[in-house]
Scaffold this motif. Sequence first.
Motif, short mmCIF file in Angstrom:
data_model
loop_
_atom_site.label_atom_id
_atom_site.label_comp_id
_atom_site.label_asym_id
_atom_site.label_seq_id
_atom_site.Cartn_x
_atom_site.Cartn_y
_atom_site.Cartn_z
N ILE A 165 30.02 69.49 -4.51
CA ILE A 165 30.98 70.76 -4.04
C ILE A 165 31.43 70.96 -5.39
N ASP A 166 30.96 72.43 -5.80
CA ASP A 166 31.25 73.28 -6.63
C ASP A 166 31.00 72.42 -8.24
N GLY A 167 29.92 71.81 -8.09
CA GLY A 167 29.19 70.89 -9.23
C GLY A 167 29.67 69.46 -9.33
N ARG A 168 30.89 69.22 -8.30
CA ARG A 168 31.37 67.68 -8.51
C ARG A 168 30.79 67.05 -7.23
N TRP A 169 30.60 65.68 -7.55
CA TRP A 169 29.82 64.95 -6.65
C TRP A 169 30.81 64.04 -6.08
N GLU A 170 30.76 63.98 -4.45
CA GLU A 170 31.81 63.30 -3.70
C GLU A 170 31.19 62.53 -2.87
N LEU A 171 31.79 61.28 -2.36
CA LEU A 171 31.27 60.56 -1.35
C LEU A 171 32.05 60.85 -0.11
N ASP A 172 31.00 61.08 0.99
CA ASP A 172 31.85 61.19 2.36
C ASP A 172 31.85 59.76 3.25
N SER A 193 27.49 56.51 -11.36
CA SER A 193 26.12 56.84 -10.81
C SER A 193 25.34 57.25 -11.90
N ASN A 194 23.86 56.51 -11.71
CA ASN A 194 22.91 57.24 -12.57
C ASN A 194 22.31 58.05 -11.45
N PRO A 195 21.88 59.06 -11.43
CA PRO A 195 22.10 60.14 -12.57
C PRO A 195 23.25 61.02 -12.38
N THR A 196 24.17 61.05 -11.34
CA THR A 196 25.36 62.02 -11.34
C THR A 196 26.42 62.03 -12.25
N GLY A 197 26.94 60.67 -12.58
CA GLY A 197 27.88 60.35 -13.16
C GLY A 197 29.26 59.97 -12.56
N TRP A 198 28.94 60.33 -11.18
CA TRP A 198 30.06 60.19 -10.01
C TRP A 198 30.69 58.69 -10.21
N PHE A 344 22.94 66.01 -15.23
CA PHE A 344 22.13 66.32 -14.00
C PHE A 344 22.42 67.79 -13.50
N PHE A 345 21.11 68.42 -13.54
CA PHE A 345 21.41 69.82 -13.34
C PHE A 345 20.50 70.39 -12.68
N ARG A 346 20.71 71.84 -12.05
CA ARG A 346 19.64 72.63 -11.58
C ARG A 346 19.45 73.81 -12.30
N GLY A 375 15.86 59.84 -4.92
CA GLY A 375 16.20 60.07 -3.51
C GLY A 375 16.15 61.18 -3.12
N LYS A 376 15.90 61.50 -2.01
CA LYS A 376 15.94 62.96 -1.28
C LYS A 376 16.68 64.02 -1.96
N VAL A 377 17.96 63.59 -2.19
CA VAL A 377 19.12 64.59 -2.34
C VAL A 377 18.98 65.15 -3.81
N GLY A 378 17.82 64.35 -4.59
CA GLY A 378 17.70 64.88 -5.94
C GLY A 378 16.62 65.95 -6.05
N GLN A 379 16.01 66.15 -5.02
CA GLN A 379 15.01 67.49 -5.19
C GLN A 379 15.61 68.67 -5.75
N GLY A 380 15.05 69.39 -6.83
CA GLY A 380 15.74 70.47 -7.44
C GLY A 380 16.69 70.14 -8.51
N TYR A 381 16.91 68.98 -8.65
CA TYR A 381 17.52 68.57 -10.07
C TYR A 381 16.72 68.18 -11.03
N MET A 382 17.25 68.15 -12.39
CA MET A 382 16.72 67.52 -13.40
C MET A 382 17.72 66.63 -14.12
N ARG A 383 17.23 65.54 -14.73
CA ARG A 383 18.21 64.62 -15.60
C ARG A 383 17.63 64.70 -17.02
N LEU A 384 18.69 64.76 -17.73
CA LEU A 384 18.73 64.77 -19.18
C LEU A 384 19.36 63.44 -19.70
N CYS A 385 18.98 62.64 -20.76
CA CYS A 385 19.70 61.61 -21.12
C CYS A 385 20.18 62.11 -22.49
N PHE A 386 21.31 62.43 -22.77
CA PHE A 386 21.88 62.84 -24.18
C PHE A 386 22.30 61.85 -25.23
#
Length: 406
Positions: A165-172, A193-198, A344-346, A375-386
């Motif tokens: 939600i607006d770039g922030r990852w949340e657990l329902d 979380s790898n990859p979101t940092g949540w 983790f970005f689009r 996982g399925k929700v990751g489609q469309g994203y990319m992960r960069l390790c900095f």
Amino acid sequence: MRKLHQLGGTMPEPQSKKLMTNNLNLRYCVENLSKNPGAEIIRYARRKPDILSLAQGEGDAATPDFIADGARRALDDGKTFYGPVLGLEEMRQEVSNYYSRLYNLNMPTNRIYMTGSGTTAMHFALTAILNPGDEVVAVTPIWKNLLGAIELAQAKCKEVALREIDGRWELDMDKLMSACTKNTRAILVTSPSNPTGWVMSRDEIRDLLEFARSKGIWIISDEVYARLTYDTPAAPSFLEQADPEDRLFTINSFSKAWAMTGWRLGWLTGPAAVEPIIQDIALYNSLSPNAFTQYGAIEALRHGEDFLQQQLDLWQSNLDYVYERFAAIGRVASEKPQSTFYAFFRVDGEKDCLNFARRLVDDVSLSLAPGCAFGKVGQGYMRLCFAVSRAKLENALDRLERGIKT
Ligand SMILES: Cc1ncc(COP(=O)(O)O)c(C=O)c1O
């Protein structure tokens, strides 16, 4: 065979696993093991001599000498024999001391089991609790190897996606709880979380623990990134709130916080009652963790805080830099993570992340992990390790900018 875009190499057409294994009569779950798109891109990228890779989950700093010296001394002292199945008592005690310092916990060593890696710890936990066909509910996006471990255990995985939600990852939490059925044997959470940092909050941990307890479900909590937080000394741990006999496994590793990915050493915690079970699993799996690496790991826990802080300082400034560059590049959607060393970005207009990852390799010799590896929700994203030097990061972001604009 199909021509690869620009690279001129060839990659086999996807074909059925049955054909690839030539009817070797392998286990069903092995013949049907899902592909790991992240590993595929890493292999694909290796073909290019000038490749710059930020696809793997590790820093570019070598293990510091004070840790390596511990292992060197152990080798010099002839610590090259089989050791105790669950790790050296001195090592297990050091992990216990670490929990006492970090979370003010009293963890007896019969709850701490040294393993050949965090990944191995996951396999031991799954081996201990899963019957074929059992269900694991996993919070995603998640590191693909953990899903692969569930497949190898012949269990079913149900993915419950964090929502962005607006770039922030949340657990329902309601969604997570209602995904559990009578067949659910375990809930798998990775926080940070790898990859979101949540990062899971203490309240969420409390609620999930209560729920799992009431249903008799195990929690497997992957806490490998617990120390990679930018505003607190450590992420909340399930261990802080759990009762000692709760059905809880936590997974941990020396890989990330102490720059020891190649050492292959981690640990598992569980209720004391499972110690003999894990001991048998470990015995039949690998007999014991590597002997001399544990002497290095003892040094890491005893003297590693300054090194970790230096790493975090570098990663924090790299994190800021990455997001400045994202803003300047435009078309990149993401918010700064609270933890880990991943962005983790689009990218606007790039819906197929595997194709985009291949194109970045082909066009600008940059390798990033495609989000569909998580996982399925990751489609469309990319992960960069900095977690790399600033010079390397600048170079990578220059390449990304060119890749996005071509
Ligand atoms: C969430 C998570 N758990 C476990 C691991 C594996 O740790 P190890 O190197 O100890 O196998 C990783 C590695 O990337 C990871 O991202």
